[in-house]
Design an enzyme around this catalytic site. Structure first.
Site, PDB file in Angstrom:
ATOM      1  N   HIS A 107     -35.323  11.429 -28.044  1.00 42.08           N
ATOM      2  CA  HIS A 107     -34.639  12.549 -28.932  1.00 42.08           C
ATOM      3  C   HIS A 107     -34.261  13.870 -27.651  1.00 42.08           C
ATOM      4  CE1 HIS A 107     -35.892  11.299 -32.989  1.00 42.08           C
ATOM      5  NE2 HIS A 107     -35.420  10.302 -32.491  1.00 42.08           N
TER       6      HIS A 107
ATOM      7  N   TYR B 221     -28.774  23.104 -40.252  1.00 43.69           N
ATOM      8  CA  TYR B 221     -28.390  22.029 -40.753  1.00 43.69           C
ATOM      9  C   TYR B 221     -29.445  21.221 -41.276  1.00 43.69           C
ATOM     10  CZ  TYR B 221     -23.548  23.229 -39.758  1.00 43.69           C
ATOM     11  OH  TYR B 221     -22.645  24.049 -39.553  1.00 43.69           O
TER      12      TYR B 221
END
Length: 373
Positions: free
Chosen positions: A152, A253
């Site tokens: 990631h 988000y």
């Protein structure tokens, strides 16, 4: 090694949704698919050079030029990268002023005393005949908290119309970091081309000044929407919940507080799919497709697709076409390429309107999609 052969699945027939009141059956488009270069080791990012050709990264730490149908030898002067797991040399973007400054920008996983993190460097590309090298390499962004995980990292680079640079990062496999506003992880970063902070960044209380948006899991696709001049991103969910977003300044988000996916254990993630203070995606996939590169089509070769999204899938090895209407709503999804080439890592629109793909393989390739005669 280069190849100009036509692939076995050279002609692909695509049915589009109606764009001018015509039935879908009237919108068939035949596509030639050509492998223009192969022998790349896990290629990750590509951009086009003014005057012709392209520049491409290999995750292992090499940069190559693709000019006049040939791959160059590795460009000299590339800094050392932490090429472990999902890390390595990642995206690359040519300066908007390349014709004058010869600058290229690239993201990579940078080693530090406590692990690795996403970083961005810029350098001057010098070409002497068939040889090329980087000079004046300068790191303009470095993730502030390195960690030992090898997953990631993000990471895409997109220049905005005003010359600022968007940098996407991942949560480094440590989801809670995406909600830490003093951490670069799980974010969209916005900086100037020299690494300084734009005066009009959100600069909210408790936020690092370079943060544009937070609450992202692992943004591996990003593109500018030419119609609006705004950024679009695509990020990996867990089991389901891959998202397309239009990140806005100072917005959150949601990862990992809200998600449309489940944990790999099957457990619920956070509080569910929505909660006050967190933004909803424009679109999500369930099950996950493991999205990668993204482009907004703005070329002349396929006028039927103007303004629509193209998103690569790693997991299912397809290229998705998604209708994007004038209101920003995402509609029908169609598969343009479906397993013919392997994992699709990056998607780019060439100056002539053709679509160039990178395949994430040990023997990776550059694939060119063009309109069949």
């Amino acid at each position: 090694m280069q190849s100009s052969r036509k692939c076995a699945a050279a002609i692909l027939s695509v049915i589009l949704a109606a764009t001018a009141g015509l039935p879908a059956s009237a919108q068939a488009v035949d596509i030639d698919a050509e492998t223009v270069a192969d022998g790349l080791q896990n290629p990750w990012g590509l951009d086009f050079l003014p005057g012709g050709g392209a520049i491409v990264t290999e995750r292992t730490g090499r940069i190559r030029l693709f000019v006049d149908g040939k791959l160059s030898e590795p460009v000299r002067g590339v800094p050392e990268v932490a090429a472990r797991g999902q890390g390595g040399l990642l995206d690359i973007a040519v300066s908007p002023g390349f014709a004058d400054d010869n600058l290229v920008f690239f993201s990579f996983s940078e080693a530090g005393s406590s692990g690795a993190g996403t970083a961005v460097a810029r350098a001057r590309l010098v070409r002497d005949g068939d040889a090329a090298r980087l000079e004046d390499v300068t790191t303009i962004f470095s993730m502030n908290k390195k960690s030992g995980t090898t997953r990631h990292f993000g990471s895409r680079l997109v220049f905005a119309p005003d010359g600022t640079l968007f940098v996407t990062t991942g949560d480094r496999g440590e989801g809670e970091r995406a909600q830490d506003m003093q951490d670069h992880a799980g974010a969209v970063i916005r900086i100037n081309a020299d690494g300084s902070i734009p005066a009009d960044n959100p600069k909210l209380g408790g936020w690092l000044p370079e943060l544009w948006s937070k609450g992202h899991r692992n943004v591996q696709g990003a593109a500018l929407d030419p119609a609006t001049g705004t950024l679009l991103t695509v990020e990996h969910g867990a089991m389901g919940g891959d998202e397309i977003n239009r990140p806005e300044a100072g917005k959150n988000y949601g990862w990992p507080v809200i998600s449309y996916g489940k944990d790999y254990s099957g457990d619920k993630i956070g509080v569910g799919s929505e909660a006050p203070g967190y933004e909803q995606p424009l679109h999500y996939w369930d099950p996950s497709i493991a999205p990668s590169g993204m482009a907004v089509y703005d070329g002349a070769m396929f006028p039927e697709w103007k303004g629509d999204l193209l998103v690569g899938s790693l997991k299912f090895a397809y290229l998705a076409h998604l209708d994007l209407d004038a209101s920003g709503a995402i509609g029908k999804e169609t598969k343009l390429v479906d397993g013919e080439f392997g994992r699709i890592r990056d998607v780019n629109i060439a100056p002539d309107g053709s679509i160039w793909l990178l395949t994430d393989e040990r023997d990776g390739a550059i694939i060119r999609l063009s309109r069949a005669d």
